[in-house]
Structure formats: structure tokens, C-alpha cells
Design a protein around this motif. Structure first.
Motif, PDB file in Angstrom:
ATOM      1  N   TYR A 198     -15.406 -10.301  13.062  1.00 20.04           N
ATOM      2  CA  TYR A 198     -14.443  -9.036  12.918  1.00 20.04           C
ATOM      3  C   TYR A 198     -13.598  -8.696  14.139  1.00 20.04           C
ATOM      4  O   TYR A 198     -14.151  -8.047  14.982  1.00 20.04           O
ATOM      5  CB  TYR A 198     -15.160  -7.759  12.408  1.00 20.04           C
ATOM      6  N   PRO A 233     -15.384  -1.832   5.439  1.00 17.53           N
ATOM      7  CA  PRO A 233     -16.242  -3.201   5.398  1.00 17.53           C
ATOM      8  C   PRO A 233     -17.647  -2.867   6.302  1.00 17.53           C
ATOM      9  O   PRO A 233     -17.595  -2.289   7.282  1.00 17.53           O
ATOM     10  CB  PRO A 233     -15.463  -4.203   6.188  1.00 17.53           C
ATOM     11  N   VAL A 275     -21.440  -4.630   7.792  1.00 19.71           N
ATOM     12  CA  VAL A 275     -21.992  -5.975   8.286  1.00 19.71           C
ATOM     13  C   VAL A 275     -23.468  -5.419   8.558  1.00 19.71           C
ATOM     14  O   VAL A 275     -23.714  -4.534   9.246  1.00 19.71           O
ATOM     15  CB  VAL A 275     -21.294  -6.598   9.452  1.00 19.71           C
ATOM     16  N   HIS A 329     -20.307  -6.836   3.188  1.00 18.40           N
ATOM     17  CA  HIS A 329     -19.311  -7.943   3.578  1.00 18.40           C
ATOM     18  C   HIS A 329     -19.954  -9.173   4.270  1.00 18.40           C
ATOM     19  O   HIS A 329     -19.742 -10.340   3.891  1.00 18.40           O
ATOM     20  CB  HIS A 329     -18.071  -7.489   4.043  1.00 18.40           C
ATOM     21  N   GLY A 330     -20.894  -8.777   5.403  1.00 14.44           N
ATOM     22  CA  GLY A 330     -21.254  -9.720   6.154  1.00 14.44           C
ATOM     23  C   GLY A 330     -22.630  -9.437   6.875  1.00 14.44           C
ATOM     24  O   GLY A 330     -23.188  -8.489   6.430  1.00 14.44           O
ATOM     25  N   GLY A 388     -22.116 -13.450   1.043  1.00 11.45           N
ATOM     26  CA  GLY A 388     -20.815 -13.071   1.787  1.00 11.45           C
ATOM     27  C   GLY A 388     -20.894 -13.900   3.034  1.00 11.45           C
ATOM     28  O   GLY A 388     -21.167 -14.861   2.969  1.00 11.45           O
TER      29      GLY A 388
END
Ligand SMILES: NC(=O)C1=CN([C@@H]2O[C@H](COP(=O)(O)OP(=O)(O)OC[C@H]3O[C@@H](n4cnc5c(N)ncnc54)[C@H](OP(=O)(O)O)[C@@H]3O)[C@@H](O)[C@H]2O)[C@@H](O)CC1
Length: 286
Positions: free
Chosen positions: A45, A126, A128, A152-153, A169
Motif C-alpha cells: 500500500y 481498504p 489489511v 483486502h490484504g 486476497g
């Protein structure tokens, strides 16, 4: 050959924790994990797209590592405010980091964490997760239900946990501070990390919940192709040098065996020397 990753159950993750706590202090563990988490997040990111980050912390070691990661992210140039409560302007952030629960979570979530997880789930920013998507049962064979976080992560710490089977993901693995003999004893089988990087992207990871394992495609190596080619040329040069040395040593026919030096070329000379010594000893009447 694909690389099979070891997936840790909650009990195995706790055993690994116990081993690490014998080797490192809590502060060292927090720094090692925090730096590795932050490095992985910064790679996935990137600035300036994800400059404003909200890190949401729980009360356990996952939250402690999230705090260290927040500090490292701030040092990397991200804006990471310290807040006491869920902010009214949460949607203005560019990235949410979930450090609420790690592998010692047991469902269902108790207050006030149920509301916190619901707020994270509802956000369009998003997300994570660090080590485990908070609220996912660590050992569950089935995927989490629709109300669970859908990050997402995921940045797994040291080894993915079993629930990572159901995550599809962006998956990274952070932390390489398990000493290799311990990793071998626990069968962790970590993938290759590039140079000194504290994380690796698990690209080409294929998880099969029925088989209960995740494999990395053989061609999904973390080294960029140019680096791999350079490494291949370098190792070929080293092999050539070693081969030339071995051939040279053979040509000189030097063999050291159990402390005896045998040199065919020299044995005649030594024989001559011995004969000369014997004859000079005789001549000297000794
Ligand atoms: N730096 C490193 O190298 C290492 C770092 N590690 C990191 O530590 C993480 C594991 O840390 P951990 O053992 O402290 O557990 P974690 O899940 O963070 O927090 C537990 C907290 O949550 C709470 N809680 C639980 N269930 C709940 C519920 N339903 N509802 C509400 N609360 C609930 C529980 O409360 P309690 O049940 O005890 O009252 C406790 O306060 C691991 O995932 C990794 O990130 C380690 O792997 C070691 C190596």
C-alpha cells in the motif's frame, strides 16, 4: 517443485510464541513484528496513495505489534494518528489496519470488540489484517460467514495460520526472526525472502481447503528475474573457481588422510632424503 507452506493451528502458533519468548523479550518481539508488518504494508500500500492510515488495536500481542507497526509506518512517512475511539471521519482514511485479534481469539467477539469489528466490516476503506483477519476462527475448516471481515490484504506473521486457507486476497508473509534450527524443528518450511527484506509476497499461492494446505508455485520466487540471473552467473563462477581449485589440487596429488601427508611426487624425494640421512648417519658413525 511447488513449495508447501506450513499452516499453523492456534495451538501450534502458541507453541511457537512460547519458543520465541524464551529467545526474545516482549519489546524485541514487538519491534521485530512491527517493523516487518510495516515494511510489508508499505510495499503493498504505497505512498502517496495510502498516506492516511488508521491502525485499529486490540488488547493482546496482535494489538501490541500493531502499535509498533503504526510507529514504523509513521517513520516511513504515513500519517497515523493516535485516537482513543473509532473516529467519525473513518471513511476519510486511505487504509485501515486490523490489529484487533491474533491467533488467541475465540469466538464470539465480546463487547466492545463486536461493534469495532462491525465498523471495520462496514467500512469501504481498504483493510489489511495483521496475522489473522480479526474475528476469523483460527482453526476453522469452513470459510468465515458473511458477517466476518473481508480484508483486502493479509500479512501473516512468521507462518500463515490455518484460517489463511480461506483467504484469497493480497497475502504477504512478514518476519524472519525464527532461528533456522527452530524453524526446521517445527517444520515451518518458510519460503525464500529476497536479500534482507523482512517480508515476502506470497504471489502464486494456491490454497486448497479440502487438502488443508497452501502451495506456492515454483515460478513464484520472490527474487526478481534479473537478480536470479545474476545469482545464477555468480554461483556458476564460484563453481568454476572451486572446480579449478579441485583439479589443481588433484594435479598436485596432495591427499591428506588421517593426518598423513602422501605426495607421490615427493615420496621419491623423501625416500632419497631418508637414504641420504641414513648414509650420513652411517658415515658419521652414529
Ligand atoms: N512479535 C512476534 O514475533 C510475535 C507476535 N505474535 C503476535 O501476537 C498474536 C497473539 O497474541 P496474543 O496471544 O496476545 O493473542 P491476541 O489474539 O492478539 O489477543 C488476545 C486478546 O484478545 C482477547 N480476546 C480473545 N477472544 C476474544 C473475544 N471473543 N472477545 C473479546 N476479546 C477476546 C483476549 O482476552 P482474554 O480472552 O485473555 O480475556 C486477549 O486480550 C499473534 O497473532 C501475533 O500477531 C505472536 O505470534 C508471538 C510472536
Amino acid at each position: 517443485m511447488p513449495h508447501t507452506l506450513k499452516l499453523l493451528s492456534a495451538a501450534e502458533a502458541s507453541s511457537l510464541d512460547d519458543e520465541l519468548r524464551r529467545l526474545f523479550s516482549e519489546a524485541q518481539l514487538a519491534e521485530l513484528a512491527g517493523f516487518a508488518f510495516a515494511s510489508a504494508i508499505a510495499a503493498e500500500y504505497e505512498l502517496p496513495r495510502y498516506a492516511r492510515v488508521l491502525v485499529v488495536l486490540g488488547a493482546g500481542a496482535n494489538g501490541r505489534d500493531g502499535m509498533a507497526a503504526a510507529r514504523h509506518l509513521a517513520a516511513f512517512g504515513y500519517a497515523v494518528p493516535i485516537l482513543r475511539a473509532w473516529p467519525a471521519n473513518a471513511s476519510s482514511y486511505e487504509l485501515l489496519v486490523d490489529a484487533v485479534f491474533g491467533h488467541r481469539y475465540t469466538p464470539p467477539p465480546r463487547p466492545p470488540f463486536a461493534a469495532l469489528l462491525a465498523a471495520l466490516r462496514a467500512s469501504a476503506v481498504p483493510l489489511v489484517s495483521l496475522d489473522v483477519p480479526s474475528g476469523w476462527p483460527v482453526d476453522a475448516d469452513a470459510p468465515p460467514d458473511g458477517a466476518a471481515l473481508a480484508p483486502h490484504g493479509l500479512v501473516s506473521l512468521l507462518a500463515p495460520k490455518r484460517c489463511a486457507l480461506h483467504f484469497d486476497g493480497a497475502h504477504l508473509l512478514a518476519g524472519r526472526h525464527v532461528p533456522p534450527p527452530l524453524a526446521a524443528r517445527l517444520g515451518l518450511h518458510p519460503p525464500h525472502f529476497a536479500a534482507a527484506a523482512p517480508f515476502v509476497r506470497l504471489e502464486g499461492l494456491r490454497c486448497d481447503a479440502a487438502e488443508g494446505r497452501c502451495t506456492l508455485r515454483a515460478d513464484a520466487l520472490p527474487l526478481p528475474p534479473s537478480f536470479s540471473a545474476a545469482a545464477a552467473v555468480f554461483s556458476a563462477c564460484i563453481s568454476l573457481v572451486l572446480l579449478a581449485y579441485a583439479v589443481g589440487a588433484l594435479a598436485r596429488s596432495e591427499c591428506r588422510l588421517f593426518g598423513l601427508l602422501w605426495r607421490p611426487g615427493l615420496s621419491h624425494a623423501r625416500h632419497r632424503d631418508d637414504a641420504a640421512t641414513r648414509s650420513s648417519t652411517r658415515d658419521a658413525g652414529l
